[in-house]
Structure formats: C-alpha cells, structure tokens
Design an enzyme around this catalytic site. Structure first.
Site, PDB file in Angstrom:
ATOM      1  N   HIS A  39      36.128  47.537  46.661  1.00 30.03           N
ATOM      2  CA  HIS A  39      35.912  48.735  45.831  1.00 30.03           C
ATOM      3  C   HIS A  39      34.425  48.787  45.482  1.00 30.03           C
ATOM      4  O   HIS A  39      33.807  47.744  45.243  1.00 30.03           O
ATOM      5  CB  HIS A  39      36.687  48.651  44.501  1.00 30.03           C
ATOM      6  CG  HIS A  39      38.132  49.019  44.582  1.00 30.03           C
ATOM      7  ND1 HIS A  39      39.112  48.315  43.922  1.00 30.03           N
ATOM      8  CD2 HIS A  39      38.763  50.041  45.219  1.00 30.03           C
ATOM      9  CE1 HIS A  39      40.290  48.879  44.152  1.00 30.03           C
ATOM     10  NE2 HIS A  39      40.113  49.925  44.938  1.00 30.03           N
ATOM     11  N   CYS A  65      36.859  46.751  36.093  1.00 32.55           N
ATOM     12  CA  CYS A  65      38.084  47.396  36.593  1.00 32.55           C
ATOM     13  C   CYS A  65      39.256  47.286  35.618  1.00 32.55           C
ATOM     14  O   CYS A  65      40.264  47.942  35.810  1.00 32.55           O
ATOM     15  CB  CYS A  65      38.452  46.991  38.013  1.00 32.55           C
ATOM     16  SG  CYS A  65      38.213  45.322  38.457  1.00 32.55           S
TER      17      CYS A  65
HETATM   18  N1  ARG Z   1      44.547  43.686  42.944  1.00 35.52           N
HETATM   19  C1  ARG Z   1      43.896  44.942  42.734  1.00 35.52           C
HETATM   20  C2  ARG Z   1      43.727  45.667  44.049  1.00 35.52           C
HETATM   21  O1  ARG Z   1      43.486  45.021  45.044  1.00 35.52           O
HETATM   22  C3  ARG Z   1      42.583  44.757  42.056  1.00 35.52           C
HETATM   23  C4  ARG Z   1      41.892  46.051  41.728  1.00 35.52           C
HETATM   24  C5  ARG Z   1      40.553  45.897  41.118  1.00 35.52           C
HETATM   25  N2  ARG Z   1      40.028  47.163  40.810  1.00 35.52           N
HETATM   26  C6  ARG Z   1      38.754  47.533  40.984  1.00 35.52           C
HETATM   27  N3  ARG Z   1      38.421  48.724  40.571  1.00 35.52           N
HETATM   28  N4  ARG Z   1      37.900  46.792  41.589  1.00 35.52           N
HETATM   29  O2  ARG Z   1      43.825  46.867  44.139  1.00 35.52           O
END
Ligand code: ARG
Length: 269
Positions: free
Chosen positions: A169, A264
């Site tokens: 992300h 997040c």
């Molecule tokens: N386990 C989650 C996923 O893989 C973690 C999300 C983290 N969110 C972020 N905005 N980086 O989607």
C-alpha cells in the site's frame, strides 16, 4: 482540529495471508498486547485530534486498518464525500458494507467506483499539503481507479507505481507531511515514480533507510508538528527535527504481524 476513524482490535488476529508480513504469523497475535498497544495509540491520537470509532465485526480481523475503508474528501461547502473501497482479496471484501453504512449514517455522500475496479482507500490514496492526491497502484489498487477518482473529485493527482510486495500500500512507503515535507522508501517504487516524487517534493523529501522502512516509519500519522510512528532511527528523528517535526513513537508490534502500523490503524475523516 483533525478527526480520525479508528476501530478497536477486539477481533484482530492473523488468520489468513494476503501480504508477505503475514506469512509465518498465523495465530501469532497476542490479543491482550494488541489491545494495549491500540489503546496507547488511541490515547496519543485522541490527545492531538478527535477520534470516532466504528464497531468492530467478528470475522473481519483487518477491519482495524480503517485507512483501507475508503477515501474521504471534504468539499468547500463543508460537505464530505466518501469513496468506499472495493478490496482485492475476498477476505476483506465484506468490510466495505460496514464502512459504507457507517459513513452514510454520519451524513457523508457515499460514492462507488465502477464495479470491477479495485481500490483500497486511503491506504493507497493520500492528499499532500497542497491538496494533490498521491496515488499508489500496482499491488493492491488499480491505476485506473485513479482516473475514476480524478473525474469524481476534480483533484490534481500524482500517480505512483508500487513494485515491491512488502510495500503493497502507498501508506507503507510514503507519508506526506504538513508543510510540503514527505518521507518515503525508494525501493518500494518503480524508478520513474522515484523521479516523480523527487520532482514533486524536491529537497523536502526524506528517503528513509531499509531499517526504518521495515519498522514502518513511513506508515506515520501526521498531526500538526507531530509525526506518530512505530519506530524511527536517530537519523530519521534528526532529519524530521531539522524540518520542524517531532517524532512520537508508539509500539504497535502486534499489528506489524498483519503488515500494518500506526497510520493504517487510522483514517482521517
Ligand atoms: N492485513 C492487511 C492487508 O493486507 C493490512 C492492511 C494495512 N493497511 C494499510 N493501509 N497499509 O490488507
């Protein structure tokens, strides 16, 4: 005063693998510790901003990562729009209807991208201090989601390509800061996107080390002059201090097991 949405980690665990950080961590979350760490983060954020909470849902462990709920834009007339996410992985798809319900109950205008378009909200879409929408695609969100968002919101955009599955992300590898500064991890991006960031932020961008990147230093919450992150090296703290910013460290190690950290766990709303 800024306002954030958070979600208590009552049902948080690692019970599937959708990013490389989750590998080897199935069933390894210490739930008590996770709740304690989240409360610490909540305490710090609510001391600097106001925080709303969404009720967690059993069976949706990643709902704690509210950054992925969608993208919020405040309009000049004070109205707010919320573009709801449509998640890449089946495990997270059911979260969308809960976030949609929450935002419509608060009076936000809820908008959807085209049916097949994958978009993971403020995890991949971050407004910088000039109101430019920085958008990461290539691993979770699709680049054409940005075209749809630009048409909808009438914003200037800066498209960035993510190439490294550990930094899946945009908010794991990039954080815009209040006066045009930013922190970022170069190896997360395609070469052309590193150029784009250098061009857009010039001297004000701090490129972090691999150690800081692995400690999720870029996954930071920026409120006034404070930058809240899991952990920062002395070097990064100094670089931020020179730019007028102060680091606040909050241990969120249990959430790192799911591939997420401070930023997040929040969504600016
Ligand atoms: N386990 C989650 C996923 O893989 C973690 C999300 C983290 N969110 C972020 N905005 N980086 O989607």
């Amino acid at each position: 005063m800024k306002r954030f949405l958070m979600c208590e980690p009552r049902f948080f665990e690692v019970c599937y693998v959708i990013n490389p950080w989750m590998e080897g961590n199935l069933g390894k979350v210490d739930s008590e510790l996770a709740q304690q760490q989240w409360r610490n983060l909540y305490g710090i954020v609510s001391g600097l901003a106001s925080v709303s909470l969404i009720e967690p849902v059993a069976g949706l462990p990643d709902m704690v990562f509210t950054a992925n709920a969608g993208l919020v834009q405040s309009k000049e007339d004070g109205k707010k729009e919320f573009i709801v996410s449509s998640f890449r992985h089946a495990e997270r798809q059911p979260e969308a209807k809960h976030f949609e319900k929450f935002f419509s109950s608060l009076g936000y205008r809820v908008r959807h991208l085209k049916e097949e378009t994958i978009f993971e909200g403020a995890g991949d879409a971050l407004f910088d201090s000039q109101g430019r929408l920085c958008f990461g695609s290539g691993i979770r969100s699709e680049s054409h989601a940005l075209d749809e968002i630009v048409d909808m919101l009438d914003v200037e955009a800066c498209g960035l390509e993510l190439v490294n599955p550990h930094w899946y992300h945009l908010d794991t590898a990039f954080c815009p800061l209040p006066e045009g500064q930013a922190i970022a991890y170069a190896k997360a991006f395609a070469g052309k996107s590193v150029d784009t960031l250098n061009h857009a932020f010039g001297e004000s961008i701090i490129w972090v080390s691999e150690t800081d990147a692995k400690n999720f230093a870029c996954n930071a919450i920026s409120i006034n002059q404070s930058v809240i992150m899991h952990s920062a090296s002395a070097e990064l703290k100094t670089a931020l201090k020179q730019r007028g910013l102060e680091v606040i460290e909050v241990d969120v190690s249990e959430f790192l097991k799911a591939g997420g950290a401070c930023k997040c766990l929040t969504l600016e709303i």
